[in-house]
Design a protein around this motif. Structure first.
Motif, PDB file in Angstrom:
ATOM      1  N   TYR A  65      33.454  43.209  33.017  1.00  8.71           N
ATOM      2  CA  TYR A  65      33.926  42.967  34.386  1.00  8.71           C
ATOM      3  C   TYR A  65      35.308  42.342  34.353  1.00  8.71           C
ATOM      4  CZ  TYR A  65      32.879  38.027  33.599  1.00  8.71           C
ATOM      5  OH  TYR A  65      32.871  36.757  33.091  1.00  8.71           O
ATOM      6  N   THR A  66      35.941  42.289  35.517  1.00  3.53           N
ATOM      7  CA  THR A  66      37.212  41.584  35.663  1.00  3.53           C
ATOM      8  C   THR A  66      37.303  41.008  37.064  1.00  3.53           C
ATOM      9  OG1 THR A  66      39.641  41.744  35.577  1.00  3.53           O
ATOM     10  CG2 THR A  66      38.475  43.684  36.359  1.00  3.53           C
ATOM     11  N   VAL A  67      38.002  39.880  37.177  1.00  2.80           N
ATOM     12  CA  VAL A  67      38.292  39.332  38.496  1.00  2.80           C
ATOM     13  C   VAL A  67      39.664  39.847  38.915  1.00  2.80           C
ATOM     14  CG1 VAL A  67      38.584  37.248  39.874  1.00  2.80           C
ATOM     15  CG2 VAL A  67      36.973  37.260  37.942  1.00  2.80           C
ATOM     16  N   HIS A  68      39.703  40.632  39.964  1.00  2.00           N
ATOM     17  CA  HIS A  68      40.949  41.215  40.470  1.00  2.00           C
ATOM     18  C   HIS A  68      41.559  40.204  41.427  1.00  2.00           C
ATOM     19  CE1 HIS A  68      43.688  44.186  42.143  1.00  2.00           C
ATOM     20  NE2 HIS A  68      43.272  45.057  41.246  1.00  2.00           N
ATOM     21  N   ALA A  69      42.669  39.593  41.006  1.00  2.00           N
ATOM     22  CA  ALA A  69      43.189  38.454  41.750  1.00  2.00           C
ATOM     23  C   ALA A  69      43.923  38.846  43.031  1.00  2.00           C
ATOM     24  CB  ALA A  69      44.126  37.643  40.851  1.00  2.00           C
ATOM     25  N   TYR A  70      44.496  40.051  43.042  1.00  2.00           N
ATOM     26  CA  TYR A  70      45.353  40.428  44.173  1.00  2.00           C
ATOM     27  C   TYR A  70      44.627  41.298  45.184  1.00  2.00           C
ATOM     28  CZ  TYR A  70      49.415  38.710  41.661  1.00  2.00           C
ATOM     29  OH  TYR A  70      50.317  37.914  41.026  1.00  2.00           O
ATOM     30  N   LEU A  72      44.758  44.549  47.718  1.00  2.00           N
ATOM     31  CA  LEU A  72      45.465  45.830  47.686  1.00  2.00           C
ATOM     32  C   LEU A  72      46.243  46.005  48.991  1.00  2.00           C
ATOM     33  CD1 LEU A  72      42.874  48.220  46.010  1.00  2.00           C
ATOM     34  CD2 LEU A  72      44.610  46.759  44.989  1.00  2.00           C
ATOM     35  N   HIS A  79      40.183  45.573  50.317  1.00  2.00           N
ATOM     36  CA  HIS A  79      39.846  44.990  49.016  1.00  2.00           C
ATOM     37  C   HIS A  79      40.699  43.723  48.872  1.00  2.00           C
ATOM     38  CE1 HIS A  79      37.276  48.145  47.489  1.00  2.00           C
ATOM     39  NE2 HIS A  79      38.169  49.070  47.803  1.00  2.00           N
ATOM     40  N   TYR A  83      38.541  39.605  44.057  1.00  2.00           N
ATOM     41  CA  TYR A  83      37.258  40.298  44.090  1.00  2.00           C
ATOM     42  C   TYR A  83      36.942  40.754  42.672  1.00  2.00           C
ATOM     43  CZ  TYR A  83      40.165  44.589  44.341  1.00  2.00           C
ATOM     44  OH  TYR A  83      41.081  45.584  44.092  1.00  2.00           O
ATOM     45  N   VAL A  85      35.459  43.482  39.881  1.00  5.36           N
ATOM     46  CA  VAL A  85      35.117  44.856  39.525  1.00  5.36           C
ATOM     47  C   VAL A  85      34.357  44.786  38.208  1.00  5.36           C
ATOM     48  CG1 VAL A  85      36.037  47.112  38.857  1.00  5.36           C
ATOM     49  CG2 VAL A  85      37.175  45.784  40.655  1.00  5.36           C
TER      50      VAL A  85
END
Ligand SMILES: [Zn+2]
Lengths: 140, 407
Positions: A65-70, A72, A79, A83, A85
């Protein structure tokens, strides 16, 4: 009253009490395709029988997994960062990429049990848009 | 099979992307002419012009074919040719690498004797967002719409998984990626064609904002505008053109593999059958076989580092050794020009920014100069004989080539 509609038709059962991801399965070799496909994707398959629609297990384990900091930009501004993914491995051997829902990201551990959940992705003036998510299975 | 060689290579300075530059074809024509002059060839000598297509967004309201997809034909018109076949190759970030492999194959089979491989790209800025064609509303192209999974999200997931499989903390792969950036940036500063000249310390990289954990901003390449041109001929002809030909010992093209567990860019699902990153490794293995060498023969690497994780993973896959060896190699700075296995002495995509589909030109150019001993301050100290370059693109597009000093 707004209507609840899937973000994309055909990814998961809706309306449904316990929605599942919709896939296809080859009756010959057992290979599965998500999203559903018109043909089998196994290079060893002879394609003599068409694929059939099937439903995927709703529980699996967290593969990564990854934490998407920005956030869209438009038209995907719903999004909103941060959040998460992630990819969840299902018992079928399929690894499915999806948004992860969790109270505290520090709870996430690769290998932990995850469960499918269909929930609101965002809403506009007309509709509530639903998508599939995975969330940790809290035991007990 | 006929042997093939590179006789000249030329690249342009990489610049900021995302600005309309109406003179792309002029810049491409200029760099092409430079490459032809280095080889002392004329356009009439070309049997083929093979270019990459571009990541430039469609601008035609009817979504019919665009000028940016036809650089080979437009370039042929600009420089004037006599019957050269024109081919435009589209394979995401591996496009130029695959254009190169195609030229090499055409020469090796004897179909042609002389090819120009050229290309330029001017990428959009920021996260790449999908456009949906009205004629092909493909849900497979909708990972961003449904999941918000941008390209760095996939790279970050790979990096976290590698750390997990090695029993490492996420912090340790972060530190390794930061060190990769530090080292690449040192060489970017020495490369006149690189867009970024700033030298980063690993701690600066770790202090930059997180984009997709564990990837920080400075671990991800920017997007740029850039390109280059390479002339490839059969070996016999190459030896007449130059006393320093660089042999193409192998070139391969890869694709998505059934059973690759690592979710490739923009997919919803994969099957967990093979060892992770098998599809990265396969074109490399085929190239070793074709060249009759093993990983131990590799003296120098140029790899497509869209993120610093890519550099780490490419070393894993090129060397095929225990991943701890890669970590050791980087930590001991053996990937520097004084080291035992120099990697990305060009400065890498980290220093150039990615001219998406043309990116391979900077790698080919660097290996060509390094093997000929013409890389100036960036020149590897060890005696170089064999180099490899590898490219990765979305949808599972891969290209690889092994170049060998032939003088
Ligand atoms: Zn089948």
């Amino acid at each position: 009253m707004k209507k609840s509609v899937p973000i994309i038709e055909g990814l998961f059962e809706w309306p449904s009490e316990n929605p599942r991801l919709i896939a296809t399965r080859c009756p010959l070799c057992g290979s599965m395709q998500f999203p559903k496909s018109s043909v089998c994707n196994n290079p060893d398959c002879d394609h003599s029988v068409p694929v059939e629609q099937c439903y995927l297990s709703t529980e699996g384990t967290l593969y990564t997994y990854t934490v998407h900091a920005y956030s869209l930009r438009e038209p995907f501004e719903y999004h909103k960062g941060p959040y998460i993914v992630g990819a969840v491995e299902l018992p079928e051997g399929l690894i499915v990429v999806g948004r992860i829902k969790v109270e505290d990201e520090k709870m996430l551990k690769i290998g932990m049990k995850m469960r499918l959940k269909v929930d609101k992705l965002y809403e506009d003036n007309e509709n509530i848009y639903l998508s599939y998510f995975f969330e940790p299975v809290v035991e007990g | 099979m006929t042997e093939s060689a590179i006789v000249s290579a030329s690249i342009m300075e990489w610049v900021e992307a995302g600005h309309p530059t109406p003179l792309l074809i002029d810049r491409l024509a200029e760099v092409t002419v430079r490459a032809l002059r280095e080889a002392n060839l004329r356009p009439r000598d070309l049997d083929a012009i093979i270019t990459n297509t571009t990541a430039i967004p469609f601008d035609s309201p009817s979504y019919i074919t665009t000028s940016a997809q036809h650089f080979a034909h437009r370039l042929a018109e600009r420089i004037g040719v006599k019957g050269a076949q024109c081919i435009n190759v589209c394979a995401a970030c591996a496009s130029a690498s695959i254009a190169f492999a195609l030229a090499d194959s055409l020469i090796k089979t004897g179909a042609i004797k002389t090819a120009l491989v050229a290309g330029i790209d001017n990428s959009p800025r920021g996260f790449y967002l999908p456009g949906q064609s009205v004629l092909d509303p493909d849900p497979y192209a909708a990972a961003i719409k449904v999941i918000g999974a941008t390209n760095p999200a996939y790279w970050a997931m790979w990096a976290r998984r590698r750390a997990y499989e090695m029993g490492q903390s996420v912090e340790s792969i972060k530190e390794l990626m930061a060190l990769v950036k530090e080292i690449h940036s040192k060489y970017g500063a020495l490369n006149p064609y690189a867009r970024y000249k700033r030298i980063f310390a690993a701690k600066d990289v770790l202090a930059s904002p997180v984009v997709c954990d564990p990837l920080h901003l400075y671990m991800i390449c920017a997007t740029s505008s850039g390109g280059g041109a390479v002339v490839v001929t059969e070996m016999e002809k190459a030896k007449k053109i130059t006393n320093k030909p660089v042999k193409i010992a192998a070139s391969t093209v890869g694709g998505p593999i059934y059973g690759e567990p690592m979710p490739r860019l923009r997919v919803f699902s994969t099957m967990n059958i093979e060892k992770p990153f098998t599809e990265w490794r396969l074109p490399i293995e085929k190239a070793y076989k074709m060249a009759g060498i093993t990983s131990e023969d590799i003296d120098i690497i140029e790899c497509h580092d869209t993120s610093c994780f890519h550099t780490i993973n490419w070393i894993d896959q090129i060397m095929g050794w225990e991943r701890e060896e890669t970590d050791k190699l980087i930590k001991n700075r053996e990937i520097e020009h004084t080291g035992r296995l120099p990697v990305n002495l060009s400065g890498g995509t980290a220093s150039f920014g990615e001219a998406v589909m043309s990116q391979a030109f900077m790698m080919i150019h660097e290996l060509f100069r390094q093997l000929r001993g013409e890389a100036g301050e960036r020149q590897a100290k060890k005696n170089l004989k064999i180099g490899i370059f590898t490219a990765y693109g979305a949808y599972g597009a891969y290209g690889c080539a092994i170049l060998e000093k032939a003088f």
